[in-house]
Design an enzyme around this catalytic site. Structure first.
Site, PDB file in Angstrom:
ATOM      1  CG  ASP A 117      -2.269   1.006   1.077  1.00  0.00           C
ATOM      2  OD1 ASP A 117      -2.365   1.358   0.123  1.00  0.00           O
ATOM      3  OD2 ASP A 117      -2.434   1.293   2.047  1.00  0.00           O
ATOM      4  CD1 TRP A 159       7.224   6.552  -2.792  1.00  0.00           C
ATOM      5  CD2 TRP A 159       6.858   6.807  -5.125  1.00  0.00           C
ATOM      6  NE1 TRP A 159       8.371   6.663  -3.380  1.00  0.00           N
ATOM      7  CE2 TRP A 159       8.041   6.828  -4.680  1.00  0.00           C
ATOM      8  CE3 TRP A 159       6.439   7.001  -6.386  1.00  0.00           C
ATOM      9  CZ2 TRP A 159       9.117   6.801  -6.011  1.00  0.00           C
ATOM     10  CZ3 TRP A 159       7.191   6.776  -7.379  1.00  0.00           C
ATOM     11  CH2 TRP A 159       8.600   6.894  -7.267  1.00  0.00           C
ATOM     12  CG  ASN A 217      -8.011  -2.016  -4.946  1.00  0.00           C
ATOM     13  OD1 ASN A 217      -7.023  -2.811  -4.873  1.00  0.00           O
ATOM     14  ND2 ASN A 217      -8.213  -1.092  -4.046  1.00  0.00           N
TER      15      ASN A 217
HETATM   16  C1  IPE Z   1      -5.413  -2.602  -0.134  1.00  0.00           C
HETATM   17  O1  IPE Z   1      -4.853  -1.410  -0.234  1.00  0.00           O
HETATM   18  C2  IPE Z   1      -5.233  -3.404  -1.569  1.00  0.00           C
HETATM   19  C3  IPE Z   1      -4.095  -3.420  -2.053  1.00  0.00           C
HETATM   20  C4  IPE Z   1      -2.936  -3.092  -1.683  1.00  0.00           C
HETATM   21  C5  IPE Z   1      -3.767  -4.327  -3.503  1.00  0.00           C
HETATM   22  P1  IPE Z   1      -6.403  -0.229  -0.378  1.00  0.00           P
HETATM   23  O2  IPE Z   1      -5.540   0.933  -0.533  1.00  0.00           O
HETATM   24  O3  IPE Z   1      -7.076  -0.615  -1.387  1.00  0.00           O
HETATM   25  O4  IPE Z   1      -6.879  -0.270   1.103  1.00  0.00           O
HETATM   26  P2  IPE Z   1      -7.943   0.632   1.971  1.00  0.00           P
HETATM   27  O5  IPE Z   1      -9.044   1.230   0.753  1.00  0.00           O
HETATM   28  O6  IPE Z   1      -6.947   1.919   2.399  1.00  0.00           O
HETATM   29  O7  IPE Z   1      -8.273   0.052   2.985  1.00  0.00           O
HETATM   30  C1  IPE Z   2      -1.758   0.150  -3.206  1.00  0.00           C
HETATM   31  O1  IPE Z   2      -1.440   1.577  -3.263  1.00  0.00           O
HETATM   32  C2  IPE Z   2      -1.829  -0.257  -4.783  1.00  0.00           C
HETATM   33  C3  IPE Z   2      -3.349  -0.758  -5.131  1.00  0.00           C
HETATM   34  C4  IPE Z   2      -4.297  -0.601  -4.216  1.00  0.00           C
HETATM   35  C5  IPE Z   2      -3.467  -1.168  -6.117  1.00  0.00           C
HETATM   36  P1  IPE Z   2      -2.395   2.731  -3.329  1.00  0.00           P
HETATM   37  O2  IPE Z   2      -2.947   3.032  -4.772  1.00  0.00           O
HETATM   38  O3  IPE Z   2      -3.509   2.069  -2.617  1.00  0.00           O
HETATM   39  O4  IPE Z   2      -1.955   4.060  -2.639  1.00  0.00           O
HETATM   40  P2  IPE Z   2      -2.381   4.975  -1.616  1.00  0.00           P
HETATM   41  O5  IPE Z   2      -2.985   4.082  -0.399  1.00  0.00           O
HETATM   42  O6  IPE Z   2      -3.544   5.582  -2.302  1.00  0.00           O
HETATM   43  O7  IPE Z   2      -1.159   5.724  -1.300  1.00  0.00           O
HETATM   44 MG    MG Z   3      -4.134   2.502  -0.529  1.00  0.00          MG
END
Ligand code: IPE
Ligand code: IPE
Ligand code: MG
Length: 247
Positions: free
Chosen positions: A22, A27, A70
């Site tokens: 995550d 980033w 997602n």
């Molecule tokens: C969890 O991250 C899923 C992955 C890293 C693929 P999210 O960014 O989707 O989780 P939440 O929404 O903050 O709980």
């Molecule tokens: C995790 O990074 C990757 C996926 C969920 C695919 P995020 O896209 O959730 O990154 P943040 O949490 O918004 O920074």
């Molecule tokens: Mg995230």
């Protein structure tokens, strides 16, 4: 502080590590770039982590690449993530195979395009008899989905074979069946939640949360997580005295 991956005793090394990768979006935003720039950088961090885990002797690494929730993200971001999955499978298949790594993809594939489903099958088949680390990519995965699909399969098995359902184990039907028990659950990016990842499998895992955003996660971060794991006292419900006697 241990200086590297080779300083661990065999018993300090988790057999199975899971990572919620995550923090890609944040980033990128910190660099005034689109979120998708962070996802691309996340692939590089994953490649490095796979190689470090294989080097250290981890048996299975399960990474959360795309959750069943997602799909709720903007369509453009979802499209980029699906495309990145395809491109990465194409570019990394040979390298995984050369490194004797077995690839498995867990999650509901029915929502993926036909070409992505075919590519997944192809790389799974190519690497199926590799005897090194198992790399498990969780894509359109959800812990609720996994338990539900396992229940369906178990009921079907009971009906087909006339074995009473009480004689069957749900665990055998989960998408992670056959892999070592999950020892260490890592989440990067600062959130302290599971986000519907391996709900059943984390029952006795050690949990490790770090503020490091996924694209910045490197070998030293992995070493720190394993150091933390090796300092934990795992009791599995028993007393300390019982654990000391059995070692
Ligand atoms: C969890 O991250 C899923 C992955 C890293 C693929 P999210 O960014 O989707 O989780 P939440 O929404 O903050 O709980
Ligand atoms: C995790 O990074 C990757 C996926 C969920 C695919 P995020 O896209 O959730 O990154 P943040 O949490 O918004 O920074
Ligand atoms: Mg995230």
């Amino acid at each position: 502080m241990l200086d590297g991956l080779n300083s661990f005793n065999q018993s300090d090394i988790p057999k199975h590590i899971a990572i919620v990768m995550d923090g890609n979006g944040r980033w990128a935003q910190q660099r005034n770039k689109p979120r998708t720039y962070g996802h691309k950088a996340g692939v590089d961090a994953l490649r490095e982590t796979i190689e470090s885990c294989a080097e250290i002797g981890v048996e299975a690494l399960t990474v959360f690449a795309f959750s069943s929730e997602n799909w709720l993200r903007p369509v453009k971001e979802v499209d980029v993530l699906m495309n990145l999955f395809m491109v990465t499978l194409k570019s990394q298949a040979k390298r995984l195979h050369k490194n004797n790594i077995r690839l498995l993809v867990i999650g509901d594939r029915s929502r993926f395009s036909g070409s992505l489903r075919n590519k997944i099958k192809e790389v799974e088949l190519l690497t199926a008899s590799n005897s090194g680390m198992s790399l498990v990519i969780a894509a359109n995965y959800g812990g609720h989905w996994d338990i539900e699909q396992a229940a369906h399969k178990m009921v079907q098995k009971s009906l087909d074979s006339n074995v009473p359902i009480s004689k069957l184990n749900l665990e055998d039907y989960l998408s992670t069946s056959g892999l070592p028990t999950l020892d260490l659950f890592i989440r990067t990016g600062g959130e302290k939640r599971v986000s519907n990842f391996l709900l059943w499998q984390i029952a006795y895992s050690e949990l490790y949360f770090t503020d490091t955003l996924w694209p910045d996660f490197d070998k030293q971060d992995l070493v720190s997580a394993i150091e933390s794991f090796s300092s934990r006292h795992r009791r599995f419900g028993k007393t300390d005295e019982q654990i000391d006697q059995s070692t």
